[in-house]
Design a protein around this motif. Sequence first.
Motif, PDB file in Angstrom:
ATOM      1  N   TRP A  24       0.851  -1.188   0.000  1.00  0.00           N
ATOM      2  CA  TRP A  24       0.000   0.000   0.000  1.00  0.00           C
ATOM      3  C   TRP A  24       0.885   1.236   0.000  1.00  0.00           C
ATOM      4  O   TRP A  24       1.831   1.321   0.787  1.00  0.00           O
ATOM      5  N   TYR A  25       0.567   2.157  -0.860  1.00  0.00           N
ATOM      6  CA  TYR A  25       1.342   3.376  -0.986  1.00  0.00           C
ATOM      7  C   TYR A  25       0.452   4.594  -0.767  1.00  0.00           C
ATOM      8  O   TYR A  25      -0.690   4.628  -1.250  1.00  0.00           O
ATOM      9  N   GLU A  26       0.992   5.568  -0.046  1.00  0.00           N
ATOM     10  CA  GLU A  26       0.301   6.856   0.066  1.00  0.00           C
ATOM     11  C   GLU A  26       0.814   7.765  -1.027  1.00  0.00           C
ATOM     12  O   GLU A  26       2.029   7.908  -1.207  1.00  0.00           O
ATOM     13  N   VAL A  27      -0.112   8.392  -1.726  1.00  0.00           N
ATOM     14  CA  VAL A  27       0.249   9.255  -2.854  1.00  0.00           C
ATOM     15  C   VAL A  27      -0.288  10.659  -2.590  1.00  0.00           C
ATOM     16  O   VAL A  27      -1.484  10.840  -2.325  1.00  0.00           O
ATOM     17  N   LEU A  28       0.601  11.659  -2.636  1.00  0.00           N
ATOM     18  CA  LEU A  28       0.199  13.057  -2.540  1.00  0.00           C
ATOM     19  C   LEU A  28       0.340  13.680  -3.923  1.00  0.00           C
ATOM     20  O   LEU A  28       1.378  13.532  -4.571  1.00  0.00           O
TER      21      LEU A  28
ATOM     22  N   SER B 189     -11.779  22.608 -15.493  1.00  0.00           N
ATOM     23  CA  SER B 189     -13.009  22.807 -16.269  1.00  0.00           C
ATOM     24  C   SER B 189     -12.787  23.767 -17.428  1.00  0.00           C
ATOM     25  O   SER B 189     -13.648  23.907 -18.293  1.00  0.00           O
ATOM     26  N   ALA B 190     -11.652  24.448 -17.446  1.00  0.00           N
ATOM     27  CA  ALA B 190     -11.313  25.325 -18.567  1.00  0.00           C
ATOM     28  C   ALA B 190      -9.845  25.115 -18.909  1.00  0.00           C
ATOM     29  O   ALA B 190      -9.048  24.729 -18.052  1.00  0.00           O
ATOM     30  N   THR B 191      -9.517  25.358 -20.145  1.00  0.00           N
ATOM     31  CA  THR B 191      -8.115  25.215 -20.540  1.00  0.00           C
ATOM     32  C   THR B 191      -7.246  26.167 -19.737  1.00  0.00           C
ATOM     33  O   THR B 191      -7.547  27.351 -19.606  1.00  0.00           O
ATOM     34  N   THR B 192      -6.174  25.648 -19.189  1.00  0.00           N
ATOM     35  CA  THR B 192      -5.277  26.469 -18.388  1.00  0.00           C
ATOM     36  C   THR B 192      -3.877  25.892 -18.483  1.00  0.00           C
ATOM     37  O   THR B 192      -3.634  24.958 -19.266  1.00  0.00           O
ATOM     38  N   THR B 193      -2.990  26.434 -17.677  1.00  0.00           N
ATOM     39  CA  THR B 193      -1.596  26.015 -17.704  1.00  0.00           C
ATOM     40  C   THR B 193      -1.134  25.761 -16.283  1.00  0.00           C
ATOM     41  O   THR B 193      -1.487  26.526 -15.379  1.00  0.00           O
ATOM     42  N   THR B 194      -0.383  24.716 -16.092  1.00  0.00           N
ATOM     43  CA  THR B 194       0.143  24.471 -14.755  1.00  0.00           C
ATOM     44  C   THR B 194       1.085  25.615 -14.359  1.00  0.00           C
ATOM     45  O   THR B 194       1.772  26.192 -15.204  1.00  0.00           O
ATOM     46  N   ASP B 195       1.082  25.926 -13.068  1.00  0.00           N
ATOM     47  CA  ASP B 195       1.862  27.046 -12.564  1.00  0.00           C
ATOM     48  C   ASP B 195       3.220  26.542 -12.084  1.00  0.00           C
ATOM     49  O   ASP B 195       3.311  25.856 -11.070  1.00  0.00           O
ATOM     50  N   CYS B 196       4.246  26.899 -12.828  1.00  0.00           N
ATOM     51  CA  CYS B 196       5.611  26.508 -12.462  1.00  0.00           C
ATOM     52  C   CYS B 196       6.482  27.750 -12.314  1.00  0.00           C
ATOM     53  O   CYS B 196       7.692  27.704 -12.520  1.00  0.00           O
ATOM     54  N   SER B 197       5.843  28.857 -11.942  1.00  0.00           N
ATOM     55  CA  SER B 197       6.541  30.130 -11.960  1.00  0.00           C
ATOM     56  C   SER B 197       7.541  30.290 -10.833  1.00  0.00           C
ATOM     57  O   SER B 197       8.521  31.027 -10.973  1.00  0.00           O
ATOM     58  N   THR B 198       7.305  29.659  -9.695  1.00  0.00           N
ATOM     59  CA  THR B 198       8.247  29.763  -8.580  1.00  0.00           C
ATOM     60  C   THR B 198       8.383  28.401  -7.913  1.00  0.00           C
ATOM     61  O   THR B 198       7.561  27.501  -8.125  1.00  0.00           O
ATOM     62  N   ALA B 199       9.401  28.310  -7.056  1.00  0.00           N
ATOM     63  CA  ALA B 199       9.662  27.031  -6.394  1.00  0.00           C
ATOM     64  C   ALA B 199       8.486  26.584  -5.538  1.00  0.00           C
ATOM     65  O   ALA B 199       8.279  25.392  -5.325  1.00  0.00           O
ATOM     66  N   GLY B 200       7.717  27.542  -5.046  1.00  0.00           N
ATOM     67  CA  GLY B 200       6.614  27.190  -4.164  1.00  0.00           C
ATOM     68  C   GLY B 200       5.342  26.808  -4.880  1.00  0.00           C
ATOM     69  O   GLY B 200       4.330  26.498  -4.234  1.00  0.00           O
ATOM     70  N   ARG B 201       5.369  26.826  -6.201  1.00  0.00           N
ATOM     71  CA  ARG B 201       4.150  26.564  -6.952  1.00  0.00           C
ATOM     72  C   ARG B 201       4.223  25.330  -7.838  1.00  0.00           C
ATOM     73  O   ARG B 201       3.255  25.018  -8.531  1.00  0.00           O
ATOM     74  N   TYR B 202       5.340  24.665  -7.843  1.00  0.00           N
ATOM     75  CA  TYR B 202       5.478  23.534  -8.749  1.00  0.00           C
ATOM     76  C   TYR B 202       4.432  22.456  -8.453  1.00  0.00           C
ATOM     77  O   TYR B 202       4.279  22.036  -7.303  1.00  0.00           O
ATOM     78  N   PRO B 203       3.756  21.960  -9.459  1.00  0.00           N
ATOM     79  CA  PRO B 203       2.942  20.751  -9.250  1.00  0.00           C
ATOM     80  C   PRO B 203       3.865  19.599  -8.810  1.00  0.00           C
ATOM     81  O   PRO B 203       5.040  19.552  -9.201  1.00  0.00           O
ATOM     82  N   TYR B 204       3.341  18.697  -8.032  1.00  0.00           N
ATOM     83  CA  TYR B 204       4.196  17.656  -7.464  1.00  0.00           C
ATOM     84  C   TYR B 204       3.446  16.338  -7.320  1.00  0.00           C
ATOM     85  O   TYR B 204       2.204  16.290  -7.321  1.00  0.00           O
ATOM     86  N   MET B 205       4.215  15.273  -7.171  1.00  0.00           N
ATOM     87  CA  MET B 205       3.674  13.978  -6.751  1.00  0.00           C
ATOM     88  C   MET B 205       4.689  13.365  -5.788  1.00  0.00           C
ATOM     89  O   MET B 205       5.894  13.327  -6.075  1.00  0.00           O
ATOM     90  N   GLU B 206       4.191  12.898  -4.664  1.00  0.00           N
ATOM     91  CA  GLU B 206       5.046  12.305  -3.642  1.00  0.00           C
ATOM     92  C   GLU B 206       4.428  10.989  -3.198  1.00  0.00           C
ATOM     93  O   GLU B 206       3.238  10.930  -2.878  1.00  0.00           O
ATOM     94  N   ILE B 207       5.226   9.941  -3.198  1.00  0.00           N
ATOM     95  CA  ILE B 207       4.734   8.592  -2.907  1.00  0.00           C
ATOM     96  C   ILE B 207       5.567   7.999  -1.786  1.00  0.00           C
ATOM     97  O   ILE B 207       6.793   8.149  -1.775  1.00  0.00           O
ATOM     98  N   SER B 208       4.902   7.340  -0.870  1.00  0.00           N
ATOM     99  CA  SER B 208       5.642   6.656   0.194  1.00  0.00           C
ATOM    100  C   SER B 208       4.942   5.351   0.544  1.00  0.00           C
ATOM    101  O   SER B 208       3.719   5.225   0.445  1.00  0.00           O
ATOM    102  N   PHE B 209       5.748   4.394   0.954  1.00  0.00           N
ATOM    103  CA  PHE B 209       5.241   3.071   1.327  1.00  0.00           C
ATOM    104  C   PHE B 209       4.465   3.195   2.630  1.00  0.00           C
ATOM    105  O   PHE B 209       4.937   3.789   3.600  1.00  0.00           O
ATOM    106  N   ALA B 210       3.248   2.611   2.669  1.00  0.00           N
ATOM    107  CA  ALA B 210       2.406   2.738   3.867  1.00  0.00           C
ATOM    108  C   ALA B 210       2.272   1.442   4.636  1.00  0.00           C
ATOM    109  O   ALA B 210       2.248   1.437   5.864  1.00  0.00           O
ATOM    110  N   SER B 211       2.149   0.322   3.926  1.00  0.00           N
ATOM    111  CA  SER B 211       1.932  -0.948   4.624  1.00  0.00           C
ATOM    112  C   SER B 211       2.106  -2.090   3.641  1.00  0.00           C
ATOM    113  O   SER B 211       1.911  -1.925   2.434  1.00  0.00           O
ATOM    114  N   THR B 212       2.462  -3.241   4.183  1.00  0.00           N
ATOM    115  CA  THR B 212       2.504  -4.422   3.331  1.00  0.00           C
ATOM    116  C   THR B 212       1.083  -4.855   3.004  1.00  0.00           C
ATOM    117  O   THR B 212       0.132  -4.479   3.678  1.00  0.00           O
TER     118      THR B 212
END
Lengths: 391, 175
Positions: free
Chosen positions: B86-90, B152-175
């Motif tokens: 089982w993995y937790e995904v942010l 719901s509308a065409t847009t662009t991901t915000d990567c303008s500063t270090a604090g705005r980057y889209p992200y994905m973080e995964i960690s092992f939660a349980s066997t």
Amino acid sequence: MTYPVIPSPRAWLPGDLVNVPTLRGDIVNTVALLTAPPAFAGARRAGQSIANGGIGSAQEIAVDTELLDNWRMYQNGSANPGQLYPPLPGLYLAQAYTPLQPTSGGGITQACIRVVSGGGTQTDYGGTTVANNATYSAGPVAARLVRMSSVGPYGTGDYCGPSVGQTSSGSVLTNVGTKKPLFTLKWIAALTGYAGLPVPSLPAVPSPITSAWLNSNSEAIWFLTYPAAGDWYMTGTQNLASATVLPFAGTRIGLDTTANDTTAPTSLTPAAVSAMNFATGTFTAPVPGRYWAYGLLAITGASTTLAVAAGLTVTSAHYNSGTTTTLWGGAQAASGTTHTQAAAARRMLRLNAGDTVQLAGWQRDSGANAASVLGGTANNQSRLIIIWAGL
Amino acid sequence: MPLYPPPPPILIPDGYAPQASDFTGWATRPLGFCATGIAFRAEQHAPQSTGAGGAFTVLDYDTVLEDPFTGWSAANFWWLAPYDGWYEVLVGANVTATAGNPDIEAALFLSGTQVELAQVPTYSANMGACSGQGWVYAAAGVDTIQGVIYSSATTTTDCSTAGRYPYMEISFAST
């Protein structure tokens, strides 16, 4: 099946006999606990009618699907399937996603964590709020580090689960399909232990086995079952000025109260120093590693409130070359009502020892009015949760 | 600290005179896994357009911050689970200011199956950020995890500063 217990590894002395029961009790038990801790992942698949009871009067979500329940905390068909009964004392991380179906009835929806802790009063701890919409689902989230100390067989003692409040003009169904409500719960730490230990070194096995090496395992067990973790919130007052632009570093929120803190002094380690400094509202990582972090900003709402955001202000060489920056995790339109406006940020941070984290907030008001940061009541507590999660 | 796989149940037999090397499997490796776990973290530093309603857009993370078990595929923008569990995904789905206050959702794909994690409306004059978490069971070498966004509308991901980057973080939660 025999479930693990809270580890209590011994301190070894030279000449001690290393016997099988002791090894099983210390290491086998600990590894079984940490690799498959009491954990639950579940959902509500069928639409459930949620009355417009208002914020502060949340309604329990009747979980109807278990995805993971390795310690039998949940029983479908019970009178309260939204209540999970942890089998082992400890601090648990509870997280909820409580989407409701679109409604033209206006108002907001707030995700909550429902808790009975220490045999006390049932309380709903609020998460984010999202404006209801006639076209789109409102999908708020919530998290809470829950202290479960009064545990027993299913149906007795402390429990927690997901709940949701909403303020539209009528009842609204929970969402279904891929947008169904989710709830997870996981054992994080024992209720007490040794605070301030270093990260385990786990040296190579010597031959012959020495008491020092065995003690290094004991220290690792103490560390891993009582990792740095805390849940701090604000009860005082603070104004949050309006700003038109989301800043590079948000306004620090003045956390002043501890809900749970494994870095604070314990009876075993009275000289420990908490990682949270209320004078500066700053968490300082006591050891290096990955830290799960959640920040919730709750503010008073007004008809002129346009947007709100929560962030985690991090000072670490791992982020922005070491220059302090706020990692914005929630920036959303406000509901334009007087209801609470709450947004959250949630990250898995890589930190060095000494790196810092603060809860940050931002809001924009069409009249440039300041908002009040909320913390006084359970459903409106601006908070910061941080948990050491691994090297 | 070295990387360790999730340990199988530890069996310490009765009446057995162990060698020092036995303790590596009984203690060092399993405790090592408990201390390190399994993790993956990535961000998106180059902006990406999203679709306008209807379909979810896979977030093309371009900056892997840590991936010790080398599960990331830059060609497919997915992370392949190295071990059963089982993995937790942010997932953080951040977009630039977009007219019309579009609604955005953060979600994940587990081997292409959608799991939604959070949904919020944005304000047209500021960035919008939607972040959520979920747990999924992933089979080693089979199941893939992707971060995705809906707008719901065409847009662009915000990567303008270090604090705005889209992200994905995964960690092992349980066997």
